[in-house]
Design an enzyme around this catalytic site. Structure first.
Site, PDB file in Angstrom:
ATOM      1  N   CYS A   1       0.809  -1.222   0.000  1.00 21.00           N
ATOM      2  CA  CYS A   1       0.000   0.000   0.000  1.00 21.00           C
ATOM      3  C   CYS A   1       0.844   1.275   0.000  1.00 21.00           C
ATOM      4  O   CYS A   1       0.559   2.185  -0.785  1.00 21.00           O
ATOM      5  CB  CYS A   1      -0.958   0.022   1.176  1.00 21.00           C
ATOM      6  SG  CYS A   1      -1.209  -1.538   1.991  1.00 21.00           S
TER       7      CYS A   1
ATOM      8  N   ARG B   1       7.986 -11.143   5.128  1.00 22.05           N
ATOM      9  CA  ARG B   1       7.867 -10.919   6.568  1.00 22.05           C
ATOM     10  C   ARG B   1       8.721 -11.936   7.296  1.00 22.05           C
ATOM     11  O   ARG B   1       8.683 -13.117   6.985  1.00 22.05           O
ATOM     12  CB  ARG B   1       6.402 -11.021   7.003  1.00 22.05           C
ATOM     13  CG  ARG B   1       5.583  -9.884   6.399  1.00 22.05           C
ATOM     14  CD  ARG B   1       4.126  -9.952   6.745  1.00 22.05           C
ATOM     15  NE  ARG B   1       3.396  -9.008   5.887  1.00 22.05           N
ATOM     16  CZ  ARG B   1       2.080  -8.973   5.752  1.00 22.05           C
ATOM     17  NH1 ARG B   1       1.339  -9.827   6.430  1.00 22.05           N
ATOM     18  NH2 ARG B   1       1.502  -8.100   4.955  1.00 22.05           N
TER      19      ARG B   1
ATOM     20  N   GLN C   1       0.883 -11.396  -2.867  1.00 20.00           N
ATOM     21  CA  GLN C   1      -0.466 -10.860  -2.704  1.00 20.00           C
ATOM     22  C   GLN C   1      -1.062 -10.521  -4.054  1.00 20.00           C
ATOM     23  O   GLN C   1      -0.390  -9.961  -4.902  1.00 20.00           O
ATOM     24  CB  GLN C   1      -0.408  -9.600  -1.834  1.00 20.00           C
ATOM     25  CG  GLN C   1       0.085  -9.912  -0.436  1.00 20.00           C
ATOM     26  CD  GLN C   1       0.004  -8.724   0.484  1.00 20.00           C
ATOM     27  OE1 GLN C   1       0.232  -7.603   0.054  1.00 20.00           O
ATOM     28  NE2 GLN C   1      -0.303  -8.961   1.738  1.00 20.00           N
TER      29      GLN C   1
ATOM     30  N   ASP D   1      -2.952  -8.052  -4.975  1.00 19.48           N
ATOM     31  CA  ASP D   1      -3.272  -6.838  -4.242  1.00 19.48           C
ATOM     32  C   ASP D   1      -3.872  -5.791  -5.172  1.00 19.48           C
ATOM     33  O   ASP D   1      -3.581  -5.786  -6.361  1.00 19.48           O
ATOM     34  CB  ASP D   1      -1.970  -6.277  -3.637  1.00 19.48           C
ATOM     35  CG  ASP D   1      -2.223  -5.529  -2.345  1.00 19.48           C
ATOM     36  OD1 ASP D   1      -3.393  -5.396  -1.961  1.00 19.48           O
ATOM     37  OD2 ASP D   1      -1.248  -5.072  -1.727  1.00 19.48           O
TER      38      ASP D   1
ATOM     39  N   HIS E   1      -5.416  -1.483  -4.839  1.00 20.65           N
ATOM     40  CA  HIS E   1      -5.847  -0.325  -4.056  1.00 20.65           C
ATOM     41  C   HIS E   1      -6.690   0.579  -4.918  1.00 20.65           C
ATOM     42  O   HIS E   1      -6.279   0.929  -6.014  1.00 20.65           O
ATOM     43  CB  HIS E   1      -4.630   0.415  -3.492  1.00 20.65           C
ATOM     44  CG  HIS E   1      -3.863  -0.435  -2.525  1.00 20.65           C
ATOM     45  ND1 HIS E   1      -2.709  -1.087  -2.874  1.00 20.65           N
ATOM     46  CD2 HIS E   1      -4.139  -0.789  -1.257  1.00 20.65           C
ATOM     47  CE1 HIS E   1      -2.295  -1.795  -1.841  1.00 20.65           C
ATOM     48  NE2 HIS E   1      -3.139  -1.642  -0.846  1.00 20.65           N
TER      49      HIS E   1
ATOM     50  N   LYS F   1     -14.468  -3.068   7.430  1.00 28.69           N
ATOM     51  CA  LYS F   1     -14.150  -3.982   6.326  1.00 28.69           C
ATOM     52  C   LYS F   1     -15.187  -5.080   6.182  1.00 28.69           C
ATOM     53  O   LYS F   1     -15.931  -5.376   7.120  1.00 28.69           O
ATOM     54  CB  LYS F   1     -12.760  -4.587   6.511  1.00 28.69           C
ATOM     55  CG  LYS F   1     -12.615  -5.393   7.780  1.00 28.69           C
ATOM     56  CD  LYS F   1     -11.239  -6.048   7.828  1.00 28.69           C
ATOM     57  CE  LYS F   1     -11.082  -6.822   9.129  1.00 28.69           C
ATOM     58  NZ  LYS F   1      -9.996  -7.781   9.091  1.00 28.69           N
TER      59      LYS F   1
ATOM     60  N   HIS G   1      -8.447  -1.176   0.283  1.00 24.08           N
ATOM     61  CA  HIS G   1      -7.534  -2.289   0.035  1.00 24.08           C
ATOM     62  C   HIS G   1      -8.410  -3.472  -0.309  1.00 24.08           C
ATOM     63  O   HIS G   1      -9.392  -3.724   0.385  1.00 24.08           O
ATOM     64  CB  HIS G   1      -6.742  -2.679   1.283  1.00 24.08           C
ATOM     65  CG  HIS G   1      -6.035  -1.546   1.955  1.00 24.08           C
ATOM     66  ND1 HIS G   1      -4.689  -1.349   1.847  1.00 24.08           N
ATOM     67  CD2 HIS G   1      -6.498  -0.566   2.769  1.00 24.08           C
ATOM     68  CE1 HIS G   1      -4.341  -0.297   2.566  1.00 24.08           C
ATOM     69  NE2 HIS G   1      -5.419   0.203   3.136  1.00 24.08           N
TER      70      HIS G   1
HETATM   71 ZN    ZN Z   1      -3.157  -2.420   1.057  1.00 21.64          ZN
END
Ligand code: ZN
Length: 564
Positions: A258, A287, A305, A307, A309, A393, A439
């Site tokens: 992000c 991580r 991910q 992902d 946005h 969320k 997200h």
């Molecule tokens: Zn994010």
């Protein structure tokens, strides 16, 4: 209590509830054997029958310290030190009858008789605090249910899950591997495993492009400054992989995407006319999980991910979330995984925990509630008070073939990063207006999703996902030329095909094909060579007899296209 009865000198570690039951770590004078579990279970049942009350007491850290010093429990003392360092002024002691006291924040049933049936499941070694330089403890896993029927159903599901274990099947099917030289938690995907990943990625892409999603690319490292601004330097401090450049600057490997994506948005002034902007990327984050916590593809250090946005105005949230929901529905349909929905909202009694004003939260949650209603979602799990501090969320929880639930897709509103990075658009009045970020994830972490799919299908992937869709076998060498024609025709049509023309018996070749779990096996012999047909053996429907090659190609292409 049962362990202390058996080993009065046992040192107590921690004993949390986990997704499937609970565990407790102990330092014991000897390693545990499976027979010990039976003995401990017997003692646990006796304790449960005694109907001992659980009582909770709040005490000062000093009192807790004195108590556990007397009990000679060094791990508990270490935990107390940590709590004190974090500013705790009060700690919880949980007593079971008059016999056993643990350091615990509470949340227990009232009496041991409320526990129901218990089953100890397994023993494993675990380092204290997951640190391999510390003591090795014995970890006892268990589960408890209100009734024997529920326990039996759970044990049956567990047995089925073990048969489908992705760590075992992943190796058998040659989908991924780990290397000691590369390190734990860092999976390497083989060509076959990569096929599945790319199919999944392309599928999401095919659903989101019509919704206006655009692809972006970002570097995997960043200057410390980005994460200081986003707050991730603090939030991920233990899990960040850090790098120092030769000029002495500190960098971090990204644990999230992000913050990078905000910098694409912030690269120039944005007019309200451009919004929403939808940036998507399939990319890995890293991580530093503790080695002891890593497991197959489910817990890894490299997490890919899928992902995206969405940068939009507050009044666009509803429409954008609807689009994400369309993608989620489209994506999960072919897997035949029913979805439940959880709506995580703020806790109005503790507004100080959240960012943004009550008005913003109300507007956001009202929009989300309307979406849930419009979608006609049933079985909505109410996550009152479970919102993140930066926004409400909606999570999607999928059930797999053996009834296990997995939280996968998510739509998350964020009022925080737009504040921190000062993200705005110029509105109709020519004024700077704060925007919001959404997200969204569809499959969640790709590695974890692969693990779930391997187990959901027990390795028998549907044709569109199968690394090898058709396996062609010859009965004798003289049929190899026609078999090659078949293979070429399939490959030309974009079908993933493999030829087994080795000099082995048909029985052996069929067994090998079965192990590889290809959805179709085509057998080529005299009859097929002469008639230009193929003898079709379907993994799921058995022998389908001889068909014209063209008809087979038409049929399988249709099946792949429909993701049937
Ligand atoms: Zn994010």
């Amino acid at each position: 209590m049962a362990v202390l009865e058996l080993f009065p000198d046992a040192k107590l570690g921690v004993g949390p509830a986990i997704e499937e039951g609970f565990y407790y770590d102990f330092l014991l004078p000897r390693a545990l054997a499976p027979e010990d579990l039976a003995e401990l279970e017997k003692r646990m049942r006796a304790i449960i029958a005694k109907d001992l009350p659980f009582t909770h007491e709040k005490v000062s850290p000093k009192t807790a310290q004195t108590f556990f010093e007397k009990k000679d429990q060094p791990f508990k003392l270490e935990l107390i030190d940590d709590f004190v360092r974090e500013g705790a002024t009060e700690l919880g002691l949980e007593k079971t009858g008059e016999v056993f006291t643990d350091l615990c924040r509470g949340g227990h049933v009232e009496s041991t008789k409320d526990i129901g049936v218990v089953k100890l499941l397994s023993i494993a070694g675990a380092y204290w605090r997951g640190d391999e330089k510390r003591e090795q403890l014995e970890r006892i896993y268990g589960a408890t249910f209100a009734t024997q029927e529920e326990l039996d159903a759970f044990l049956k599901q567990r047995e089925e899950a073990e048969k489908r274990d992705h760590r075992k099947l992943g190796v058998e099917l040659d989908l991924f591997t780990f290397s000691d030289l590369v390190g734990p938690g860092l999976p390497l995907f083989t060509p076959r495993g990569t096929v599945i990943r790319e199919e999944l990625e392309n599928f999401v892409q095919s659903l989101q492009v019509p919704m206006g999603y655009q692809r972006v690319r970002i570097p995997h490292i960043t200057k410390k400054a980005l994460y200081e601004t986003s707050g991730h330097w603090q939030k991920f401090k233990d899990e960040l992989f850090k790098i120092t450049s030769r000029e002495g600057h500190e960098f971090a490997v990204k644990p999230m995407n992000c913050p990078h994506h905000t910098q694409i948005y912030a690269s120039r002034k944005r007019s309200y006319r451009e919004l929403p902007l939808r940036f998507s990327e399939v990319t890995a984050v890293y991580r530093d999980e503790q080695t002891g916590e890593l497991s197959g593809l489910s817990r890894v250090r490299m997490i890919t991910q899928d992902d995206a946005h969405v940068f939009c105005r507050m009044n666009q949230v509803e429409e954008e979330a609807m689009k994400v929901w369309d993608i989620v529905d489209g994506f999960y349909a072919p897997f035949k995984m029913p979805l439940a929905v959880r709506f995580s909202r703020h806790d109005p009694d503790h507004f100080e925990k959240y960012l943004g004003t009550p008005a913003i939260w109300k507007e956001a949650e009202d929009q989300m509630r309307r979406i849930i209603e419009k979608r006609g979602a049933t079985d909505v799990i109410d996550g009152a008070g479970e919102a993140a501090m930066y926004g409400p969320k909606i999570d999607f929880i999928a059930s797999d073939a053996i009834g296990r639930a997995w939280q996968l897709a998510t739509i998350q509103l964020d009022f925080n990063l737009p504040e921190r990075f000062n993200l705005t658009c110029v509105n109709e009045e020519g004024k700077e207006e704060r925007i919001v970020m959404i997200h969204r994830a569809i499959s969640g972490a790709v590695e974890r999703f692969m693990a779930i799919l391997i187990e959901h299908y027990a390795g028998k992937f549907p044709t569109w996902l199968s690394p090898v869709q058709v396996s062609v076998l010859t009965i004798a060498d003289e049929y190899i030329p026609y078999a090659r024609e078949v293979v070429d025709a399939l490959a030309t049509n974009g079908i993933r095909v493999e030829l087994n023309d080795q000099n082995e018996t048909l029985g052996k070749k069929l067994r090998d094909a079965k192990l590889g779990k290809a959805p179709y096996v085509l057998v080529i012999g005299k009859k097929e060579s002469e008639a230009k047909t193929v003898a079709v053996n379907s993994r799921d429907q058995g022998d389908k007899g001889s068909v014209q090659l063209d008809d087979f190609i038409r049929m399988i292409k249709e099946e792949i296209k429909n993701r049937a």
